[in-house]
Motif scaffolding. Sequence first.
Motif, PDB file in Angstrom:
ATOM      1  N   GLU A 167       0.828  -1.205   0.000  1.00  0.00           N
ATOM      2  CA  GLU A 167       0.000   0.000   0.000  1.00  0.00           C
ATOM      3  C   GLU A 167       0.859   1.251   0.000  1.00  0.00           C
ATOM      4  O   GLU A 167       0.547   2.244  -0.674  1.00  0.00           O
ATOM      5  N   VAL A 168       1.966   1.225   0.767  1.00  0.00           N
ATOM      6  CA  VAL A 168       2.840   2.410   0.778  1.00  0.00           C
ATOM      7  C   VAL A 168       3.452   2.620  -0.600  1.00  0.00           C
ATOM      8  O   VAL A 168       3.521   3.749  -1.102  1.00  0.00           O
ATOM      9  N   LEU A 169       3.875   1.518  -1.245  1.00  0.00           N
ATOM     10  CA  LEU A 169       4.450   1.658  -2.582  1.00  0.00           C
ATOM     11  C   LEU A 169       3.421   2.197  -3.563  1.00  0.00           C
ATOM     12  O   LEU A 169       3.727   3.052  -4.406  1.00  0.00           O
ATOM     13  N   TYR A 170       2.186   1.701  -3.448  1.00  0.00           N
ATOM     14  CA  TYR A 170       1.136   2.164  -4.346  1.00  0.00           C
ATOM     15  C   TYR A 170       0.867   3.640  -4.142  1.00  0.00           C
ATOM     16  O   TYR A 170       0.627   4.387  -5.092  1.00  0.00           O
ATOM     17  N   THR A 171       0.933   4.072  -2.832  1.00  0.00           N
ATOM     18  CA  THR A 171       0.692   5.489  -2.556  1.00  0.00           C
ATOM     19  C   THR A 171       1.810   6.353  -3.123  1.00  0.00           C
ATOM     20  O   THR A 171       1.565   7.466  -3.594  1.00  0.00           O
ATOM     21  N   MET A 172       3.047   5.820  -3.075  1.00  0.00           N
ATOM     22  CA  MET A 172       4.151   6.626  -3.585  1.00  0.00           C
ATOM     23  C   MET A 172       4.033   6.838  -5.079  1.00  0.00           C
ATOM     24  O   MET A 172       4.396   7.892  -5.598  1.00  0.00           O
ATOM     25  N   GLY A 173       3.520   5.820  -5.805  1.00  0.00           N
ATOM     26  CA  GLY A 173       3.312   6.015  -7.236  1.00  0.00           C
ATOM     27  C   GLY A 173       4.598   5.891  -8.026  1.00  0.00           C
ATOM     28  O   GLY A 173       5.676   5.718  -7.492  1.00  0.00           O
ATOM     29  N   GLY A 174       4.468   6.012  -9.334  1.00  0.00           N
ATOM     30  CA  GLY A 174       5.639   5.813 -10.198  1.00  0.00           C
ATOM     31  C   GLY A 174       5.663   4.388 -10.682  1.00  0.00           C
ATOM     32  O   GLY A 174       5.238   3.479  -9.983  1.00  0.00           O
ATOM     33  N   LEU A 175       6.215   4.180 -11.872  1.00  0.00           N
ATOM     34  CA  LEU A 175       6.051   2.873 -12.516  1.00  0.00           C
ATOM     35  C   LEU A 175       6.677   1.740 -11.722  1.00  0.00           C
ATOM     36  O   LEU A 175       6.056   0.703 -11.485  1.00  0.00           O
ATOM     37  N   GLU A 176       7.945   1.946 -11.271  1.00  0.00           N
ATOM     38  CA  GLU A 176       8.615   0.837 -10.579  1.00  0.00           C
ATOM     39  C   GLU A 176       7.917   0.498  -9.283  1.00  0.00           C
ATOM     40  O   GLU A 176       7.794  -0.672  -8.912  1.00  0.00           O
TER      41      GLU A 176
END
Lengths: 260, 109
Positions: free
Chosen positions: A208-217
Motif C-alpha cells: 500500500e505504501v508503494l502504491y501510494t508513492m506512485g511511479g512505474l517501478e
Amino acid sequence: MVGAAEEAQLNRLESQVDNGGGGVWEYLCLVRKLKARRSEKVLKHGLSILNDPKSRSRLGGDEWTLYEQVAIAAMDCQWLDVAKDCIATLSKKFTGSLRVGRLEAMLLEAKGAWADAEKAYARLLEDNPLDQAMHKRKVAMAKAQGNISAAVDFLNKYLEIFMADHDAWRELAEIYVSLQMYKQAAFCYEELILSQPTVPLYHLAYAEVLYTMGGLENLQAAKKYYASTINLTGGKNTRALYGVCLVRYPGYFTHGFSPS
Amino acid sequence: MGVGFVVGVLGCAILVHAAYSTIQYRGVLKIVEEEFSGPPMNVVAELLLGLALCMWAGLAVPTKFLSILPDSEENRIVSLPANLDFMIFNHRGKVLPTNTELKLKVQDF
C-alpha cells in the motif's frame, strides 16, 4: 499475529462471557495472549473475578497478572480509581518492583500529568537504563502529547539500540505514514518483512505504501507484494485482491496498452 | 478411538513377539554355532505386519490433526496484535460516561 481460528475463538468466548456463560478466565487469558485491546470487556469481567474472593483464590499466582491486566484496561477506559486501587494492591504485594513502578507512571500518563510521568520514567530509567518497555512508554507519551517529531526521534534512538523489536518498527512505519514520509515508511516495512517474511499483513502494508508513492517501478513492486499477500493468506484477503486489481489500472496510462 | 487403540496395542504386541522370536532364534544359532545373518523370513513378515498395524493406529487414534499450512483456513493471519506497548490513553473514550458503581473491593490479605 492473530490467526483466523483464534479470532473466531475469541469472538465466541466474548459472546459466551457477555451472555453470562462461564469461561471468563479463559477469555482473559486469550485476550492477553493475542494482545487484543478489548479494554471495556476485560475491565468488566476482570473486576467480576477480582471482587469475588472465591474465584480470586482459585487463580493462585495468576491473580497478580490479572490485577495488572485490569489496571491497564481501567486506564484505557479512564476509570482511574479502579486503576489506582489495583496498582495499590500490587505495590503492597510487590514493593519496589519495576513493573509496578511502570504501572504507576502509566497511571500518571492516563491522568494527563505529563511532567510527573516524565519525572517518574526518568527516575526508573536511571536505575534500569536498558528497559525496553520504559523507552517505548516515553515514545507513547511524546505521541500522546502531539509531539510527533520528538516521538520519531525517540523511536529512532530506541531502534538504534534494539534493532530487532518489530513492534517498534511497525509503530515507526505507522508514524511515518501519518506524516506522509512514505520513503521512510517503506524502509521500516522492508525491515519488518526481512525479519518476519511470513506475516502477510506487512507485505500488504508495504504494497500500500508503494502504491501510494506512485511511479512505474513502485507500482510494479506493489503488484508483486499484493500477490505475495494473496499467496500467504490463501486468497482470502480482500484488500490484497482489490490492490492487485487497482495496480493494473494505471498501467493503461503509462504504457498505452489496450485493456487485456 | 476404541478400535484404533486396540489395533495399536495388537501392533505393539506383535512387535514384542517378533523381538522375542529373534532372540530365541539367536539362541538356537548359538547352539548350532552358525553366524547370525538376519532374522528368519517369518519374523520379518511379522515385523512388517506390526509396523503396518502401529502406523494405522498412530493415524487413527488422535482425533483431529492440527493444520500446519500458514495459508490454511485456520492458520491464516487475520490481524496484527494492537501494539499495546505504544498504547496512549488520551483518546476519545475519555468523554464517555463512566459507571461509578463498579469498583475494586478492598482486599484483606
